[in-house]
Design a protein around this motif. Structure first.
Motif, PDB file in Angstrom:
ATOM      1  N   ARG A 143      -4.239  12.015  12.102  1.00  0.00           N
ATOM      2  CA  ARG A 143      -3.976  12.867  10.946  1.00  0.00           C
ATOM      3  C   ARG A 143      -5.197  13.741  10.641  1.00  0.00           C
ATOM      4  NH1 ARG A 143      -1.677   8.102   8.140  1.00  0.00           N
ATOM      5  NH2 ARG A 143       0.654   8.270   8.368  1.00  0.00           N
ATOM      6  N   GLY A 156      -4.335   8.481   0.652  1.00  0.00           N
ATOM      7  CA  GLY A 156      -3.051   9.391   0.928  1.00  0.00           C
ATOM      8  C   GLY A 156      -2.406  10.342  -0.181  1.00  0.00           C
ATOM      9  N   SER A 157      -1.183  10.254  -0.347  1.00  0.00           N
ATOM     10  CA  SER A 157      -0.429  10.905  -0.909  1.00  0.00           C
ATOM     11  C   SER A 157      -0.396  10.603  -2.456  1.00  0.00           C
ATOM     12  CB  SER A 157       0.788  11.196  -0.478  1.00  0.00           C
ATOM     13  OG  SER A 157       1.640   9.961  -0.911  1.00  0.00           O
ATOM     14  N   VAL A 164       7.367   2.313   0.658  1.00  0.00           N
ATOM     15  CA  VAL A 164       5.812   2.386   0.721  1.00  0.00           C
ATOM     16  C   VAL A 164       5.375   1.418  -0.407  1.00  0.00           C
ATOM     17  CG1 VAL A 164       3.980   3.577   0.529  1.00  0.00           C
ATOM     18  CG2 VAL A 164       5.675   4.651   1.703  1.00  0.00           C
ATOM     19  N   GLU A 184      12.530   5.421   2.772  1.00  0.00           N
ATOM     20  CA  GLU A 184      11.139   4.635   3.071  1.00  0.00           C
ATOM     21  C   GLU A 184      10.523   4.032   1.861  1.00  0.00           C
ATOM     22  OE1 GLU A 184       8.780   7.678   5.234  1.00  0.00           O
ATOM     23  OE2 GLU A 184      10.285   7.795   6.792  1.00  0.00           O
ATOM     24  N   ASP A 223       0.951   2.954  13.125  1.00  0.00           N
ATOM     25  CA  ASP A 223       1.466   4.334  12.808  1.00  0.00           C
ATOM     26  C   ASP A 223       2.003   4.268  11.385  1.00  0.00           C
ATOM     27  OD1 ASP A 223       1.089   5.530  15.250  1.00  0.00           O
ATOM     28  OD2 ASP A 223       3.477   5.638  15.747  1.00  0.00           O
ATOM     29  N   GLY A 224       2.283   3.232  10.645  1.00  0.00           N
ATOM     30  CA  GLY A 224       3.093   3.342   9.229  1.00  0.00           C
ATOM     31  C   GLY A 224       2.110   2.518   8.490  1.00  0.00           C
ATOM     32  N   CYS A 225       0.842   2.241   8.806  1.00  0.00           N
ATOM     33  CA  CYS A 225       0.098   1.374   7.847  1.00  0.00           C
ATOM     34  C   CYS A 225      -1.122   2.153   7.841  1.00  0.00           C
ATOM     35  CB  CYS A 225       0.098  -0.144   8.514  1.00  0.00           C
ATOM     36  SG  CYS A 225       1.306  -1.272   8.885  1.00  0.00           S
ATOM     37  N   ARG A 226      -1.779   1.903   6.716  1.00  0.00           N
ATOM     38  CA  ARG A 226      -3.360   1.994   6.287  1.00  0.00           C
ATOM     39  C   ARG A 226      -4.166   0.593   6.583  1.00  0.00           C
ATOM     40  NH1 ARG A 226      -1.767   6.690   3.061  1.00  0.00           N
ATOM     41  NH2 ARG A 226      -2.250   8.463   4.275  1.00  0.00           N
ATOM     42  N   TYR A 231      10.924   6.919  -0.868  1.00  0.00           N
ATOM     43  CA  TYR A 231      11.275   8.306  -0.318  1.00  0.00           C
ATOM     44  C   TYR A 231      12.472   8.378   0.328  1.00  0.00           C
ATOM     45  CZ  TYR A 231       5.977   8.508  -1.308  1.00  0.00           C
ATOM     46  OH  TYR A 231       4.833   8.644  -1.949  1.00  0.00           O
ATOM     47  N   ASP A 269      -2.047   0.228   2.532  1.00  0.00           N
ATOM     48  CA  ASP A 269      -0.638   0.608   2.163  1.00  0.00           C
ATOM     49  C   ASP A 269       0.104   0.645   3.310  1.00  0.00           C
ATOM     50  OD1 ASP A 269      -0.991   3.168   3.494  1.00  0.00           O
ATOM     51  OD2 ASP A 269      -1.700   4.154   1.669  1.00  0.00           O
ATOM     52  N   PHE A 270       1.432   0.630   3.224  1.00  0.00           N
ATOM     53  CA  PHE A 270       2.354   0.847   4.547  1.00  0.00           C
ATOM     54  C   PHE A 270       3.813   0.877   4.274  1.00  0.00           C
ATOM     55  CE2 PHE A 270       4.732  -3.173   3.897  1.00  0.00           C
ATOM     56  CZ  PHE A 270       3.763  -4.012   2.993  1.00  0.00           C
ATOM     57  N   LYS A 271       4.676   1.584   5.286  1.00  0.00           N
ATOM     58  CA  LYS A 271       5.733   1.872   5.044  1.00  0.00           C
ATOM     59  C   LYS A 271       6.956   0.924   5.882  1.00  0.00           C
ATOM     60  CE  LYS A 271       7.748   4.654   7.863  1.00  0.00           C
ATOM     61  NZ  LYS A 271       8.675   4.616   8.961  1.00  0.00           N
ATOM     62  N   ARG A 315       1.700  -0.068  -1.752  1.00  0.00           N
ATOM     63  CA  ARG A 315       0.362   0.038  -2.016  1.00  0.00           C
ATOM     64  C   ARG A 315      -0.489  -0.679  -2.535  1.00  0.00           C
ATOM     65  NH1 ARG A 315       0.107   5.648  -0.874  1.00  0.00           N
ATOM     66  NH2 ARG A 315       1.958   6.821  -0.988  1.00  0.00           N
TER      67      ARG A 315
HETATM   68  N1  UDP Z   1       4.034   6.553   5.870  1.00  0.00           N
HETATM   69  C1  UDP Z   1       4.891   6.430   7.376  1.00  0.00           C
HETATM   70  N2  UDP Z   1       5.682   7.374   7.293  1.00  0.00           N
HETATM   71  C2  UDP Z   1       5.981   8.478   6.513  1.00  0.00           C
HETATM   72  C3  UDP Z   1       4.977   8.619   5.282  1.00  0.00           C
HETATM   73  C4  UDP Z   1       4.267   7.714   5.132  1.00  0.00           C
HETATM   74  O1  UDP Z   1       4.740   5.719   8.050  1.00  0.00           O
HETATM   75  O2  UDP Z   1       6.505   9.469   6.593  1.00  0.00           O
HETATM   76  C5  UDP Z   1       3.016   5.392   5.739  1.00  0.00           C
HETATM   77  C6  UDP Z   1       1.762   6.024   5.853  1.00  0.00           C
HETATM   78  O3  UDP Z   1       1.223   5.485   7.251  1.00  0.00           O
HETATM   79  C7  UDP Z   1       0.826   5.191   4.776  1.00  0.00           C
HETATM   80  C8  UDP Z   1       1.617   4.963   3.918  1.00  0.00           C
HETATM   81  O4  UDP Z   1       3.172   5.062   4.378  1.00  0.00           O
HETATM   82  O5  UDP Z   1       0.353   3.865   5.451  1.00  0.00           O
HETATM   83  C9  UDP Z   1       1.778   5.771   2.587  1.00  0.00           C
HETATM   84  O6  UDP Z   1       1.767   7.176   3.060  1.00  0.00           O
HETATM   85  P1  UDP Z   1       1.391   8.246   1.974  1.00  0.00           P
HETATM   86  O7  UDP Z   1       2.655   8.554   0.847  1.00  0.00           O
HETATM   87  O8  UDP Z   1       0.220   8.271   1.394  1.00  0.00           O
HETATM   88  O9  UDP Z   1       1.470   9.710   2.817  1.00  0.00           O
HETATM   89  P2  UDP Z   1       0.630  10.496   3.894  1.00  0.00           P
HETATM   90  O10 UDP Z   1      -0.912  10.566   3.169  1.00  0.00           O
HETATM   91  O11 UDP Z   1       0.593   9.663   5.246  1.00  0.00           O
HETATM   92  O12 UDP Z   1       1.344  11.782   3.860  1.00  0.00           O
END
Ligand code: UDP
Length: 259
Positions: free
Chosen positions: A219, A99-100, A92, A90, A200-203, A121, A175-177, A94
């Motif tokens: 979440r 988030g993480s 990501v 994955e 689903d995969g973007c902020r 990831y 951010d986005f994945k 930013r």
């Molecule tokens: N993200 C995703 N799938 C995952 C993990 C993250 O689509 O399994 C996206 C999430 O929506 C965000 C970006 O990747 O836009 C960064 O996510 P982050 O690492 O901050 O993880 P989170 O806080 O979502 O656990």
């Protein structure tokens, strides 16, 4: 629904065998998961909206020359895509701390980043999708060095394009994945953009109010998930408004969501 071979059921999508060899049908579900599927729920109509948003974004990315797996949308919940060998990473991207990243490094959410950060990831639910480096990717053979260069270049181009595209409708792309796949042409493999691009995969934060228009609503139990996803689609002109109610609302009331 016609009977056909299911290839894989994921958290938010089901993949079916496509009509021709080398094609796949992606079916978008309403299921939502978070925290490595420890939290589960549904967001009514999410699949329909994500199918439309992802179609829109992939089409525009295709127009600027980014190779993608998208072929065409088939109906409200399904799209035809090219079959790829998925790269188990994955990516990501930013632009703003959240988030993480905020949690791991103690950077306050909302802090703009001096430069765009790319993170990788390893896609493995049992391991909780650990953060990895390029060294791991190449050492363990998840992608070659050249493929990794292509992936990073494309991720940056996608980010530049999408940041502008969202800014134009008053949304900050925090951010986005992304996920990538390999397609084989004779003996050569090529990297193309795969999976989906949706809230689903973007902020996605509203630029005026900082309101969250993405899966963080689910979440973090903020409520208003459906409305947030609809709002993103509406700003892109994908859900024309008709006298106060969106077309999607009306269709779901008539029970025609999957027609
Ligand atoms: N993200 C995703 N799938 C995952 C993990 C993250 O689509 O399994 C996206 C999430 O929506 C965000 C970006 O990747 O836009 C960064 O996510 P982050 O690492 O901050 O993880 P989170 O806080 O979502 O656990």
């Amino acid at each position: 629904m016609t009977r056909r071979r299911m290839i894989y059921e994921g958290k938010a999508k089901i993949l079916y065998e496509g009509p021709e060899p080398g094609t796949i049908i992606q079916y978008f579900k309403d299921d939502a998961t978070a925290f490595n599927a420890q939290k589960k729920g549904t967001i009514n109509g999410k699949g329909v909206i994500n199918n439309r948003i992802s179609e829109h974004v992939f089409t525009l990315l295709g127009n600027i020359g980014i190779p993608t797996h998208f072929i065409k949308r088939l109906n409200m919940r399904e799209q035809l895509v090219r079959q790829v060998e998925i790269v188990p990473i994955e990516v990501v991207v930013r632009n703003v701390a959240a988030g993480s990243l905020s949690k791991r490094y103690g950077i306050e959410e909302g802090t703009p980043l001096q430069r765009t950060i790319l993170e990788y990831y390893y896609k493995d639910d049992a391991l909780g999708d650990p953060l990895i480096t390029e060294e791991h990717i190449v050492c363990f053979g998840w992608a070659g060095q050249d493929e990794l260069h292509d992936i990073a270049d494309m991720a940056i181009r996608v980010n530049d394009f999408m940041s502008g595209m969202f800014a134009a409708v008053g949304i900050r792309l925090v951010d986005f994945k992304l996920e990538f796949g390999r397609v084989w042409e004779n003996d050569f493999a090529r990297i193309i953009l795969a999976d989906e691009i949706s809230p689903d995969g973007c902020r996605l934060w509203d630029m005026a109010t900082n309101e969250k228009l993405d899966k963080d609503r689910f979440r973090r139990d903020l409520g208003g998930e459906v409305e947030a996803y609809q709002e993103v689609a509406r700003r892109f002109g994908l859900l024309p408004e008709t006298e106060g109610a969106t077309v999607l609302d009306m269709q779901s009331h008539r029970g025609k969501l999957d027609s």
